[in-house]
Design an enzyme around this catalytic site. Structure first.
Site, PDB file in Angstrom:
ATOM      1  N   LYS A 200      -8.021   0.494  -3.874  1.00  0.00           N
ATOM      2  CA  LYS A 200      -7.939  -0.966  -3.790  1.00  0.00           C
ATOM      3  C   LYS A 200      -8.890  -1.491  -2.711  1.00  0.00           C
ATOM      4  CE  LYS A 200      -4.762  -4.770  -3.103  1.00  0.00           C
ATOM      5  NZ  LYS A 200      -3.410  -5.223  -2.857  1.00  0.00           N
ATOM      6  N   GLU A 206      -9.457   9.312   2.925  1.00  0.00           N
ATOM      7  CA  GLU A 206      -9.268  10.455   2.017  1.00  0.00           C
ATOM      8  C   GLU A 206     -10.093  10.276   0.747  1.00  0.00           C
ATOM      9  OE1 GLU A 206      -6.900   8.697   3.496  1.00  0.00           O
ATOM     10  OE2 GLU A 206      -5.165   9.926   4.039  1.00  0.00           O
ATOM     11  N   GLY A 262      -0.893  -2.022  -4.051  1.00  0.00           N
ATOM     12  CA  GLY A 262      -1.327  -0.662  -4.381  1.00  0.00           C
ATOM     13  C   GLY A 262      -0.284   0.122  -5.167  1.00  0.00           C
ATOM     14  N   ARG A 263       0.977   0.072  -4.704  1.00  0.00           N
ATOM     15  CA  ARG A 263       2.015   0.873  -5.372  1.00  0.00           C
ATOM     16  C   ARG A 263       2.523   0.231  -6.656  1.00  0.00           C
ATOM     17  NH1 ARG A 263       3.185  -0.736  -0.355  1.00  0.00           N
ATOM     18  NH2 ARG A 263       4.800  -2.311  -0.035  1.00  0.00           N
ATOM     19  N   GLU A 348       7.813   2.938   0.849  1.00  0.00           N
ATOM     20  CA  GLU A 348       6.745   2.105   1.411  1.00  0.00           C
ATOM     21  C   GLU A 348       7.106   0.629   1.278  1.00  0.00           C
ATOM     22  OE1 GLU A 348       2.347   3.419   1.654  1.00  0.00           O
ATOM     23  OE2 GLU A 348       2.353   2.003   0.003  1.00  0.00           O
ATOM     24  N   HIS A 379      19.595  24.878  -8.962  1.00  0.00           N
ATOM     25  CA  HIS A 379      19.537  26.204  -8.335  1.00  0.00           C
ATOM     26  C   HIS A 379      18.830  26.144  -6.990  1.00  0.00           C
ATOM     27  CE1 HIS A 379      21.136  28.147 -11.917  1.00  0.00           C
ATOM     28  NE2 HIS A 379      20.492  27.191 -12.552  1.00  0.00           N
ATOM     29  N   LYS A 507      -3.437   5.950  10.469  1.00  0.00           N
ATOM     30  CA  LYS A 507      -4.824   5.937   9.979  1.00  0.00           C
ATOM     31  C   LYS A 507      -5.767   5.659  11.135  1.00  0.00           C
ATOM     32  CE  LYS A 507      -4.053   3.779   5.423  1.00  0.00           C
ATOM     33  NZ  LYS A 507      -4.353   2.606   4.626  1.00  0.00           N
TER      34      LYS A 507
END
Ligand code: F6P
Length: 538
Positions: A200, A206, A262-263, A348, A379, A507
């Site tokens: 965005k 990254e 963004g999400r 977030e 399990h 960041k």
């Protein structure tokens, strides 16, 4: 508006909790044979059974009163009509427009329509073999480079819709750990690989670091000229100028807008990796399914409204019954990335400690979201759900039909899902354990010691969400259900669900540490732990 924590409606719930604190879910079923139909509903292809919660009709009514007093309907309208409800970033929150694809009555709707046409052309060109790599070969593999909302949503959906994928293989790279990109491209052919740089902001460390690595890989492994970048890279961003500056051709840059968080962006051009995997028609079906849930959320009365009910049950569990975490356990292999996706969506969005008016919250907000797929999780961590010291509410998600019907697999899968919610609710009393030990002819003395270890308290709340089958429309509706659940909770907690300032500090600090790790800046001002760890590295 009344403050949560001290408002009349909140206080009424506290008082009610005092009355029903030892309410047994199991007993509620005995007392009311209609409990399942009273506490379940279906919308947009999603069935929600919330009967295995520690609630009565009165609890639900008090929760609906809380929603009313929080002006939920008013806030919902504000979101849908594009008011700037993300107050700290002064932005509207209009991801719902992205899936209302037939409505061009608003400027945003028209932007979406135009963009979808561009996306559609790109997707069809790639899938139908008209988009060629630098050596004239068709694209076989797509690598989406992005992180957070620019990765988790598309990755989860591509995985969930795997039965609908065809000849284009889509891979996802997010981590700045070089292992991620190295492993992703190791077996790919640069002549037939298309990279999507999804960001965005187009500033995320990254993503840009991985994008550079991809660029270098393409140019170094091939005989490609510099302009091969145009045939092998597309960008998706709200800052097209930055993508062009990075070297992408403007025709290959697909914008989205600051009113898409963004999400919440998988429905925008960020979803191009989904469309490349399953084709445009299926992508439209995904959008339509989400839109159906939007319509339901916008128009259904609060007490018949799936996202409202899911959100309110969550609030009851967290703020009144004391739950600190919420487990998400899909009984469908194709939903294995859903818990990770919901982690970002919920944590977030609602991992906040300050109200929209700047005051500190005096109650709990988002729980820790975690989970895994059934039956594997049985399990692994179900032991803690059954006998641990924390009460963990669970959302079970199951489908009625499998894409891979072999033998009794699906029946056994569904049986296990139901058994877990039943076991969490019923538990096993001392008497039941004793009886069983007696039947197994365990000597009395041994039984008296063993019994304590085998008791399961039960009364753990859970929801069961049932879909017919994981298909694009149902998946769209399921994701939209959780998005709106997050919205409902954010309104009641009076927080801003749409910013994420907490992520910025880390960041910023990472950027400051880079020259120190390169031994180019003095570190003596740092705490001794960080200094020591830097010294280990340099
Ligand atoms: O993690 C913080 C965050 O801003 C998320 O909200 C977002 O989804 C992610 O980073 C990626 O950001 P971008 O799409 O701008 O690269």
């Amino acid at each position: 508006m009344d403050k949560p924590g001290i408002s009349k409606t909140w206080q009424a719930l506290i008082n009610h909790h005092d009355k029903v604190s030892d309410l047994s879910i199991k007993e509620q079923f005995v007392n009311n044979p209609k409990r399942f139909s009273d506490f379940s509903l279906k919308a947009a292809g999603i069935f929600l059974d919330y009967s295995k919660n520690r609630v009565t009709q009165e609890t639900m009514q008090l929760l609906f009163d809380l929603a009313e007093a929080s002006k939920l309907s008013e806030y919902r309208e504000k979101m849908f009509r594009g008011d700037k409800i993300n107050i700290t970033e002064k932005r509207a929150v209009l991801h719902t427009v992205l899936r209302n694809i037939d409505d061009v009555s608003t400027p945003e709707g028209r932007l979406v329509k135009t963009e979808l046409e561009r996306i559609s052309k790109c997707v069809d060109d790639v899938r139908e073999g008209r988009w060629l790599g630098y050596s004239g070969k068709e694209i076989t593999d797509v690598v989406n480079i992005g992180i957070g909302g620019s990765d988790l949503g598309p990755a989860m959906v591509v995985r969930a819709l795997q039965p609908y994928t065809t000849h284009i293989k889509v891979h996802f790279v997010s981590n700045i750990d070089a292992t991620h990109i190295s492993e992703a491209i190791e077996h790919l052919n640069p002549e037939t690989t298309l990279f999507i740089i999804a960001s965005k902001t187009f500033t995320t460390q990254e993503t840009l670091t991985n994008a550079l690595a991809a660029k270098q890989w393409l140019l170094s492994q091939s005989q490609a000229a510099t302009n091969a970048i145009h045939q092998h890279f597309i960008g998706v961003t709200a800052k097209p100028e930055r993508a062009i500056e990075f070297g992408l051709h403007q025709d290959n840059v697909f914008p989205f807008w600051d009113w898409v968080g963004g999400r919440f962006s998988l429905w925008s051009a960020i979803g191009i990796s989904i469309a490349l995997a399953v084709g445009m028609e299926k992508f439209y079906e995904l959008l339509r399914g989400a839109h159906e849930m939007d319509e339901h959320f916008r128009s259904a009365p609060l007490n018949k409204n799936l996202p409202v009910i899911l959100g309110l049950i969550g609030i009851w569990n967290i703020d009144f019954l004391g739950a600190n975490t919420q487990a998400i356990i899909p009984y469908d292999q194709y939903l294995d990335l859903l818990p990770a996706y919901l982690q970002q969506l919920e944590m977030e969005s609602n991992g906040k400690r300050v109200c929209i008016d700047g005051s500190e919250v005096t109650y709990k907000t988002a729980p820790i979201i975690w989970g895994g797929i059934g039956t594997n999780s049985q399990h692994s961590f179900h032991q803690l759900l059954m006998q641990g010291t924390q009460m963990v509410p669970v959302d079970f998600i199951a489908s009625l039909h499998s894409h891979n019907p072999i033998g009794d697999h699906h029946l056994l899968l569904y049986a296990n899902c139901l058994a877990q919610s039943q076991a969490l609710m019923c538990g096993r009393s001392k008497d039941e354990v004793m009886q069983e030990l007696k039947m197994q002819q365990i000597p009395d003395e041994e039984a008296a010691e063993l019994v304590w270890h085998k008791i399961i308290p039960g009364n753990v709340p859970s929801n069961t969400i049932v879909l017919d089958k994981i298909d694009p429309a149902t998946l769209g509706a399921l994701i939209a259900l959780y998005e709106h659940k997050v919205f409902v909770q954010g309104v009641i907690w009076q927080i801003n669900s749409f910013d994420q300032w907490g992520v910025e500090l880390g960041k910023h600090m990472a950027t400051k540490l880079v020259p120190m790790l390169q031994d180019e800046r003095d570190i003596s001002d740092l705490d001794s732990s960080t200094q020591g760890l830097i010294n280990l590295f340099i």
